[in-house]
Write an enzyme that holds these catalytic residues in place. Structure first.
Site, short mmCIF file in Angstrom:
data_model
loop_
_atom_site.label_atom_id
_atom_site.label_comp_id
_atom_site.label_asym_id
_atom_site.label_seq_id
_atom_site.Cartn_x
_atom_site.Cartn_y
_atom_site.Cartn_z
N LYS A 268 -1.30 11.63 -3.92
CA LYS A 268 -0.32 11.46 -4.99
C LYS A 268 -0.79 12.23 -6.21
O LYS A 268 -1.86 11.95 -6.76
CB LYS A 268 -0.15 9.97 -5.34
CG LYS A 268 0.69 9.71 -6.61
CD LYS A 268 0.85 8.22 -6.93
CE LYS A 268 1.55 8.02 -8.27
NZ LYS A 268 1.65 6.60 -8.67
N ASP A 273 2.49 9.85 -15.70
CA ASP A 273 3.49 8.86 -15.31
C ASP A 273 3.94 8.04 -16.52
O ASP A 273 3.28 7.07 -16.90
CB ASP A 273 2.91 7.94 -14.22
CG ASP A 273 3.92 6.89 -13.76
OD1 ASP A 273 5.12 7.03 -14.08
OD2 ASP A 273 3.49 5.94 -13.06
N LYS A 280 7.38 2.90 -19.24
CA LYS A 280 6.26 1.97 -19.32
C LYS A 280 6.06 1.50 -20.75
O LYS A 280 6.42 2.22 -21.69
CB LYS A 280 4.96 2.69 -18.88
CG LYS A 280 4.84 2.92 -17.39
CD LYS A 280 3.49 3.52 -17.04
CE LYS A 280 3.37 3.74 -15.55
NZ LYS A 280 3.33 2.48 -14.78
N ASP A 291 -2.91 9.47 -13.03
CA ASP A 291 -2.04 9.15 -11.90
C ASP A 291 -2.01 10.27 -10.84
O ASP A 291 -1.29 10.18 -9.87
CB ASP A 291 -0.62 8.84 -12.41
CG ASP A 291 0.11 7.82 -11.54
OD1 ASP A 291 -0.56 7.10 -10.77
OD2 ASP A 291 1.35 7.77 -11.62
N ASP A 350 9.81 3.86 -12.19
CA ASP A 350 8.35 3.79 -12.34
C ASP A 350 7.66 3.61 -10.97
O ASP A 350 6.45 3.71 -10.87
CB ASP A 350 7.98 2.64 -13.29
CG ASP A 350 6.56 2.76 -13.81
OD1 ASP A 350 5.94 3.82 -13.62
OD2 ASP A 350 6.08 1.77 -14.42
N GLU A 352 7.43 5.67 -8.65
CA GLU A 352 7.66 7.07 -8.30
C GLU A 352 6.67 7.60 -7.28
O GLU A 352 6.96 8.56 -6.57
CB GLU A 352 7.63 7.93 -9.57
CG GLU A 352 6.23 8.40 -10.04
CD GLU A 352 5.30 7.26 -10.41
OE1 GLU A 352 5.80 6.15 -10.69
OE2 GLU A 352 4.07 7.46 -10.41
N ARG A 354 5.55 6.42 -4.46
CA ARG A 354 6.06 6.32 -3.07
C ARG A 354 7.17 7.33 -2.82
O ARG A 354 7.38 7.77 -1.70
CB ARG A 354 6.50 4.87 -2.80
CG ARG A 354 7.61 4.40 -3.68
CD ARG A 354 7.73 2.87 -3.74
NE ARG A 354 6.74 2.25 -4.64
CZ ARG A 354 6.65 0.95 -4.85
NH1 ARG A 354 7.47 0.12 -4.22
NH2 ARG A 354 5.74 0.47 -5.66
N1 BES Z 1 0.92 4.78 -11.38
C1 BES Z 1 1.48 3.48 -11.37
C2 BES Z 1 0.50 2.43 -10.83
C3 BES Z 1 -0.61 2.03 -11.75
C4 BES Z 1 -0.37 1.23 -12.84
C5 BES Z 1 -1.90 2.39 -11.46
C6 BES Z 1 -1.42 0.83 -13.65
C7 BES Z 1 -2.94 1.99 -12.25
C8 BES Z 1 -2.71 1.21 -13.34
C9 BES Z 1 2.72 3.45 -10.47
O1 BES Z 1 3.47 4.60 -10.47
C10 BES Z 1 3.59 2.36 -10.99
O2 BES Z 1 4.04 2.46 -12.08
N2 BES Z 1 3.78 1.32 -10.18
C11 BES Z 1 4.56 0.22 -10.58
C12 BES Z 1 5.42 -0.19 -9.42
C13 BES Z 1 6.47 -1.21 -9.77
C14 BES Z 1 7.50 -0.59 -10.69
C15 BES Z 1 7.12 -1.71 -8.50
C16 BES Z 1 3.60 -0.90 -10.98
O3 BES Z 1 2.55 -1.05 -10.34
O4 BES Z 1 3.89 -1.59 -11.93
ZN ZN Z 2 2.49 6.34 -10.88
MN MN Z 3 4.89 4.63 -12.03
#
Ligand code: BES
Ligand code: ZN
Ligand code: MN
Length: 497
Positions: A268, A273, A280, A291, A350, A352, A354
């Site tokens: 990834k 992000d 966010k 990210d 968010d 994204e 996947r």
């Molecule tokens: N890159 C983030 C995951 C992340 C967040 C990694 C904080 C490390 C620290 C990912 O793209 C994301 O935002 N995931 C969301 C998914 C949710 C919207 C289902 C998350 O984990 O909040």
């Molecule tokens: Zn992300």
């Molecule tokens: Mn995200």
């Protein structure tokens, strides 16, 4: 860093900026440290007797000069009680402490005498490899965007003083560790670079440069136009709001037979992000420059492999994009068709990672892979579940999960397996598309893995969620380079199987 190993009988005559000698609790010295002690008139045993160092495991004391020796300075390092073999993590602690103490001196070279330490369940090749890996890893310093570019570490050469005649595999083991250190540091550098420098195009150029630097690597980069003709509309939906062009980066290492099915590593590479329209919150949002650490670790692993040259075929596929809000950004409720043909309802922009991975995973199928492992900073939920110690592991084949767990164990870069059970899959049901890109508030790391599993049914696949392990927050904020050690070890194990 130069690493070498040699057998020297007369340690006391060794010319070096820093001679490192191990000592045991209770003031005991091994036979080789004793030679050094005799040459400096019992100075080391006197200091031990005085109690200035108790020789607890990893404890260090620097003697800035040492009369009677050809070494400029001596670093005493505690080996503990020496009664039983050290655990693997104690061995790691010992080596880390050793290097951090040497790095504080102005030494340009050092020579390490640890007598004959043993590690539970590991051989001396493992120890040498770890010594090489941590030596390389410890000298990394981020300078690219600082005015002061001078490295604090002056060390350029590390000699391991073997208590036995040097075998022909000893240098190979050191070099293997060094190569893992090089790959880890390359991954750290990419991770640490800010989002305005490390863009998808920058990652692509980095991969192209690797292919120029190493004759055994070949690079091919797909831009947005090419991806559109392939039908990668899920990946493309993520970069839609960004001025930066999304890239699919393919980097091939050919070490095996022409027709041997490759291992494919998918990373990834979200170079920043923001969350997109599902923006966010502001706190610590800067950390979303990390990210792309999955991509960085995959490229770092390819560099380690290019150095080690194992007999196996490996292909890295990096899905790189920037996730931004804008008037043309993807909106919640939008539906896209992925390369696989499955339609996806994007309920949260968010989620994204996947969306870029599913198309990269479908693309990976073209290589008729022996196995596919994707690496991603995928979910905050994984950090809640496992903290910042273990990487989350999911797999559609238990034997592959076992291989990755074992590799992580050996490389001291551990993963922990999470469930990928049928019962979680219905959380991704959508009223308007084949699948939704989020699964609600529960089991967020698991439902993210479930989403990916819908695109990997044709081959053996594992997913590593490195959201907790890819970087440190707080005072020592910075990329860790994980899971380069795990991935490299995994590939090496396959190559020698
Ligand atoms: N890159 C983030 C995951 C992340 C967040 C990694 C904080 C490390 C620290 C990912 O793209 C994301 O935002 N995931 C969301 C998914 C949710 C919207 C289902 C998350 O984990 O909040
Ligand atoms: Zn992300
Ligand atoms: Mn995200």
């Amino acid at each position: 860093m130069d690493f070498s190993i040699k057998f020297t009988e007369k340690l006391q005559n060794l010319r070096t900026d820093c001679l490192i000698v191990g000592a045991y609790q209770g003031g005991k010295l091994g036979p080789r440290a004793e030679l050094v002690d005799n040459a400096c008139d019992g100075l080391i045993s006197k200091i031990l007797k005085q109690g200035d160092i108790k020789a607890n495991l990893g404890e260090t004391l620097l003697l800035p000069t040492a009369p009677g020796l050809k070494a400029k300075r001596v670093l005493i390092i505690g080996l503990g009680d020496g009664k039983k073999p050290l655990s693997a993590s104690d061995t790691q602690k010992l080596f880390n402490n050793l290097y951090s103490a040497v790095l504080k001196t102005p030494s340009t070279d050092c020579a390490i005498n640890l007598e004959h330490i043993e590690t539970d369940g590991q051989d001396s090749d493992w120890q040498l490899s770890l010594l090489g890996q941590l030596g390389q890893y410890s000298q990394y310093q981020y300078t690219q965007t600082k005015s002061e570019k001078e490295l604090k570490c002056k060390l350029t050469s590390i000699t391991v003083l073997s208590p036995l005649k040097v075998g022909k595999n000893d240098q190979l083991a050191l070099d293997k560790g060094k190569a893992i250190g090089i790959g880890s540091n390359a991954a750290r550098e990419l991770g640490n670079l800010p989002g305005n420098i490390c863009t998808p195009s920058f990652l692509a150029e980095h991969a192209e440069n690797l292919a120029k630097q190493y004759a055994n690597l070949k690079c091919n980069v797909l831009g947005e136009k090419k991806m559109a003709t392939l039908g990668m509309h899920s990946l493309l939906s993520v970069g839609r709001g960004s001025a930066q062009e999304s890239k699919l980066i393919v980097l091939e290492y050919k070490g095996g037979a022409k027709n041997q099915a490759p291992v494919v590593l998918v990373g990834k590479g979200i170079t920043f992000d923001t969350g997109g329209i599902s923006l966010k919150p502001g706190a610590a949002m800067d950390e979303m420059k990390f990210d792309m650490c999955g991509a960085a670790s995959v490229l770092g692993t390819m560099q380690s492999l290019a150095e080690i040259k194992p007999k196996i075929n490996v292909i890295a596929v990096v899905a790189a994009a920037e996730n931004m809000p804008s008037d043309c950004a993807t909106k919640p409720g939008d539906i896209v068709t992925s390369m696989s043909g499955k339609t996806i309802e994007i309920l949260n922009t968010d989620a994204e990672g996947r969306l870029v991975l599913c198309d990269a995973l479908t693309y990976a199928g073209r290589f008729k892979p022996a196995a596919v492992v994707d690496v991603a900073t995928l979910t905050g939920a994984c950090v809640v579940a496992l903290g910042k110690v273990a990487t989350g592991l999911y797999a559609n084949k238990q034997a592959l999960a076992d291989e990755l767990l074992a590799a992580g164990e050996k490389a001291l870069d551990r993963a922990w397996q999470m469930p990928l059970w049928q019962e979680y899959q219905s959380l991704l049901d959508s009223n308007f598309a084949d699948i939704a890109n989020i699964g609600g508030p529960h089991g967020g790391s698991i439902t993210a893995a479930c989403f990916l599993s819908r695109f990997t049914e044709e081959y053996e696949w594992a997913h590593l969620d490195i959201a907790g392990t890819a970087w440190h927050s707080g005072g020592n904020k910075g990329s860790t380079g994980r899971p380069v050690p795990l991935l490299t070890q995994f590939v090496l194990n396959r190559a020698s199987a």
